[in-house]
Scaffold this active site. Structure first.
Site, PDB file in Angstrom:
ATOM      1  CD  GLU A 173      42.594  39.096  39.018  1.00 47.34           C
ATOM      2  OE1 GLU A 173      41.577  38.532  39.476  1.00 47.34           O
ATOM      3  OE2 GLU A 173      43.738  38.674  39.205  1.00 47.34           O
ATOM      4  CG  ASP A 233      41.484  36.225  37.210  1.00 49.64           C
ATOM      5  OD1 ASP A 233      40.656  36.590  36.358  1.00 49.64           O
ATOM      6  OD2 ASP A 233      42.713  36.355  37.084  1.00 49.64           O
ATOM      7  CE1 TYR A 250      42.481  33.148  36.091  1.00 48.40           C
ATOM      8  CE2 TYR A 250      42.489  31.308  37.631  1.00 48.40           C
ATOM      9  CZ  TYR A 250      42.822  32.615  37.320  1.00 48.40           C
ATOM     10  OH  TYR A 250      43.485  33.367  38.227  1.00 48.40           O
TER      11      TYR A 250
END
Ligand SMILES: [Zn+2]
Ligand SMILES: [Zn+2]
Length: 942
Positions: A7, A105, A311
């Site tokens: 990403e 992600d 995350y």
């Protein structure tokens, strides 16, 4: 080749390092984008979305008759690359790939970004195998597992993301255009409306209205102070808030010694360890440490990409069974929090705490790596510490409090006090971010009698509800289903940047309020959370493949059409309402001169100023810096002296510039220049200000009669003042011109301040362009300008200044250009160069040049050169050139020195002519001898 698409660049780098194991990773830059290779594998990072959804061409013109705001609802959309270089590189790599792994992600947005990459890859390589790696942390274990167990891209999840994108574009664009056009706003001033943004703003506006409507109620609180073992103890009347002052006073008067202990209640209270962090609870905790929501998210994302935490966008507050808690503990044992980790391991609770929400996407936010303050910086380390210690707290035992409640009686009035002692600190040992305040009471015995040191009756008022802080608002948005964990903080940042809300806690601005109310009155569906909630639930259905993207978008279109039915019917009312009410936000108060209304005015371009509503009858105005310095807005503060609102310049990404009271500012910033007028004195200055004359320009431009009357001056004194002011004004003009010149010619450099250089030059007597043109390079160097730069600057200054002088003298601009191109830019050169030469160099006729020379000579007070007939010049030149060795170039040099014929050469003094022409005196004498001989021979021949 195996191509891995991450990403961001930084995650591409880390993934390569992890997967390479011990192999060397080679970084290569291609069109400014990095790739990381080892063996047969190459990783490349995107920049989040590299394409964007936009309307197909034709919808750019806001005022188009065919493409109305409403037509945007049904407009077709296209995907346009926003990061062209990354797109080009991705496609170049994909052509040669035999396997592509999408490693963006793991959430809706990441899946959509992955799908965008997938489509770009497919466009150039139809058959390559594309798979997907999903992970919640960029750690060796997670990454290796994810790449060993790749799956397919989740197209349903990506579709939900796409649907949201299209719906947000369609809502935002159509409504923003409609409202802005209705209110006749454009450019910088448009009024944005959005699917999530507008209901959020509406909540802030509603809260503000509640606060305004709130009527405080008085109440009274009764308390006393007693003493035991020389310790003072406060006790409250058990009645709590007295609504009636008389009853409160009666209770106070009845409170008499002794204070008798009537009851002692002991107990214990469990203090549960906190639950794991999801995005919202994390933002709230970070806010307590002083981080704004957007900042907290930015730092968390950086920590995630560097492998320090998991995350940070998650709705989950329950650790999944798959999460290796022992592994995490083992990892962070090497962090600077070793002591806390070991304590937690030694005292670990049987099961970690769990929150109310359990989802399958990501685990709660937890540490995944070891970071140090030196390695990542103070702010990032504070966030890392927060996440790490919170993780430990969720594994630490509950705390236990011993509680104590003592009831008293004083003359029949009941009082009470409570105490708390932390007997088992539990998780508080490792988590200092939640305060554990103990109140330790001495030991009491029932029936014990105590003194009363003081009885106090306090009058208080009920408080209005509090404004939302950013973190409170995010919590409330979550409760109402507004936005997602990934977008909530961005929505708030957008409201701030669009000047709809300000401050923290958040307050609506006037525009924010007016737009919200206009929408509420006319199409309330847009400001209510219901419709957005419905759309969110549709997104969920797409993710579960229960509905299609197109179907959901279609339904959203019809909702929006219904809103437009209402809006279009009320377009005039909405527009007028917004315009009338927002005009107020620019009004500053009464004009000091005429009593009209002073307001901030924004003109086309970057000009802004403060002017009077009675213009042109009243010309009072105050200049403001151009909008590059910031957009002028008023604030709520008011000047006590002038009763005007304060003005502030706001600029994106910069600290606002507070001007304060514009009139106070106007007066101070003009004070210095006014005192430069020789006959200005303190008394006269006071008088001028009392008549609202604040600037040199106003005096210079006033009729003397007006000055006579206003300042009670004699006619000649008034005239003198005006003349002097004109002089100062001219000086000011020249100074500012010089400043501008410096700014245009000196390259900005770190650590260099123009104002410092200008001040130093002024000190050495250089304050305008004419000074600069004549200045010594040393003066410039002393002021901090480098040697070469000083030389160039002086040259430029001379060209500019002399150009100005020549223009003033009356040389037309077209001719001036020709002179400058020929290297003639100093008036003096017009005298030292012959008209013939000037004509030759510039290509202009001798007649024109002669006219110019005459003008310059008149200006320099020098006699104009006598016009010599062309025939005579030619004859003289011919004779000079006939002398042996006297070349064209020598003749030209002689001509410039005023010697254009044999007679003049013979009459000249060799030394003087040498000085004027640059030809050696010896040579001149030689020419003279040769010429004399030649003439004599000629005579003999006759
Ligand atoms: Zn006025
Ligand atoms: Zn003021």
């Amino acid at each position: 080749m195996h191509l891995i698409v991450a990403e961001k660049n930084i995650s591409a780098h880390r993934i390569a390092q992890i997967l390479a194991g011990g192999q060397k990773v080679a970084e290569k830059k291609d069109v400014g984008v990095s790739t990381y290779s080892f063996g047969d594998t190459t990783t490349v990072g995107l920049r989040g979305h590299v394409v964007e959804v936009d309307f197909e061409p034709g919808y750019e013109n806001w005022r188009s008759e065919t493409y109305t705001p409403r037509s945007l609802i049904d407009a077709k959309t296209i995907k346009v690359p926003t990061e062209k270089r990354i797109v080009a590189l991705l496609q170049k790599l994909a052509r040669h790939a035999d396997r592509v792994t999408i490693a963006t992600d793991f959430d809706t947005e990441g899946e959509l970004i992955g799908k965008e990459a997938y489509e770009l890859v497919r466009a150039v390589n139809r058959n390559v195998k594309v798979d997907r790696a999903r992970f919640s942390a960029i750690t060796p274990q997670e990454i290796k597992t994810a790449f060993a167990n790749t799956t397919d891209l989740d197209f349903a999840l990506a579709s939900a993301g796409e649907a949201r994108q299209s719906i947000d574009l369609m809502w935002g664009a159509s409504l923003t255009r409609f409202i802005s056009l209705a209110a006749r706003r454009g450019g910088n001033n448009i009024l944005s409306v959005g699917r999530v943004q507008s209901p959020t703003l509406s909540m802030i506006v509603d809260r503000e209205k509640e606060i305004e409507k709130f009527v405080p109620e008085k109440y009274w609180q009764l308390g006393l102070l007693t003493e035991k073992a020389s310790e003072q103890i406060e006790a409250r009347h058990t009645n709590g808030r007295f609504k009636d002052q008389k009853i409160a006073e009666l209770a106070r008067d009845r409170t008499k010694e002794p204070l008798v202990v009537t009851e002692i209640k002991e107990g214990t209270k469990q203090d549960r360890s906190p639950s794991p962090f999801d995005t919202t609870t994390y933002i709230v905790a970070a806010a307590r440490l002083g981080f704004s929501a957007a900042n907290a998210m930015r730092i968390a994302e950086e920590l995630y990409m560097n492998g320090y935490i998991s995350y940070p966008r998650t709705d989950n507050t329950v650790y999944p069974a798959s999460l290796d808690l022992n592994g995490v503990l083992a990892t962070i044992r090497n962090s600077p929090f070793k002591k806390e980790v070991e304590w937690t391991i030694a005292h670990r609770r049987p099961e970690p705490t769990r929150g109310k929400k359990s989802s399958t996407d990501h685990p709660p936010i937890h540490p995944t790596g070891v970071a140090t303050k030196e390695g990542i910086g103070d702010d990032a380390f504070r966030i890392y510490e927060l996440v790490l210690l919170r993780f430990l707290a969720t594994l630490a035992p509950d705390a236990l409090w011993q509680t104590l409640k003592i009831n008293f009686d004083a003359g029949g009035e009941p009082y009470t006090t409570t105490g708390g002692r932390l007997i088992e600190p539990g998780w508080h040992v490792v988590y200092p971010f939640s305060e554990a305040k103990e109140t330790i009471l001495p030991t009491f015995i029932t029936g014990e009698k105590l003194p009363i040191r003081k009885v106090s009756l306090d009058e208080k008022e009920t408080m209005p509800p509090a404004r939302y802080t950013q973190s409170k608002l995010i919590q409330r948005m979550e409760e109402l289903g507004l936005g997602t964990k990934s977008t909530r903080h961005e929505v708030i940042a957008k409201l701030v940047s669009r000047k709809y809300v300000e401050g923290n806690p958040l307050r609506p601005t006037l525009v924010g309020r007016v737009v919200t109310e206009a929408l509420e009155h006319n199409a309330d569906a847009i400001t209510k959370p219901d419709m957005t909630q419905t759309i969110e639930s549709h997104m969920q259905q797409i993710k579960e493949s229960k509905r299609t993207r197109d179907d959901v978008i279609k339904e959203s279109r019809s909702m929006l059409h219904a809103a437009f039915d209402q809006l279009e019917a009320n377009e005039r009312v909405i527009g007028d309402d917004i315009r009338d009410r927002t005009a107020e936000e620019l009004n500053l108060g009464h004009c000091p001169v005429c009593g009209g209304t002073l307001a901030i005015k924004h003109l086309r371009g970057s000009t802004q100023f403060i002017g009077c509503s009675r213009y042109p009858e009243c010309t009072f105005n105050i200049g403001l810096p151009v909008t590059q310095w910031g957009w002028a807005v008023r604030t709520d503060d008011i000047c006590e002296k002038h009763h005007l609102h304060f003005v502030r310049l706001v600029r994106k990404g910069a600290r606002p510039w507070d001007i304060g009271c514009p009139l106070c500012h106007h007066i101070t910033s003009n004070a210095e220049s006014l005192t430069e007028i020789p006959s200005m004195n303190e008394a006269l200055l006071e008088k001028a200000r009392s008549k609202h004359i604040y600037t040199v320009a106003e005096i210079a431009h006033s009729e003397p009669e007006r000055l006579e009357k206003a300042l009670l001056l004699a006619p000649d004194a008034a005239q003198k003042l005006k003349t002097e002011a004109e002089g100062v004004l001219e000086k000011l003009r020249r100074r500012s011109e010089c400043r501008k010149f410096m700014r245009n010619h000196l390259i900005p450099r770190k650590g260099r301040s123009y104002s410092k250089i200008i001040a130093a030059l002024k000190e050495s007597g250089v304050s305008d362009l004419s000074d600069l043109a004549k200045a010594n390079p040393v003066t410039l160097e002393k002021a901090g300008i480098g040697e070469t730069e000083a030389r160039d600057l002086l040259f430029e200054a001379r060209v500019t200044y002399n150009g100005q002088v020549l223009k003033e003298i009356g040389i037309p601009a077209v001719s001036l250009k020709k002179y400058i191109a020929a290297g003639i830019n100093d008036p003096a050169e017009f005298v030292t160069t012959t008209p013939e030469n000037l004509s030759k160099k510039t290509g202009m006729s001798i007649g024109t040049v002669n006219r110019h020379v005459a003008l310059v000579c008149e200006y320099l007070h020098r006699p104009a050169p006598v016009k010599i007939p062309r025939a005579r010049i030619e004859k003289g030149r011919k004779e000079l050139l006939s002398v042996k060795g006297l070349t064209e170039s020598v003749a030209e040099k002689f001509a410039n020195a005023g010697v254009i014929s044999g007679d003049e050469l013979l009459a000249a003094d060799s030394k003087q002519l040498s000085a004027a022409s640059g030809i050696d005196a010896e040579k001149i004498r030689n020419y003279q001898t040769l010429l004399k001989k030649k003439r004599e021979t000629a005579v003999i021949q006759i």
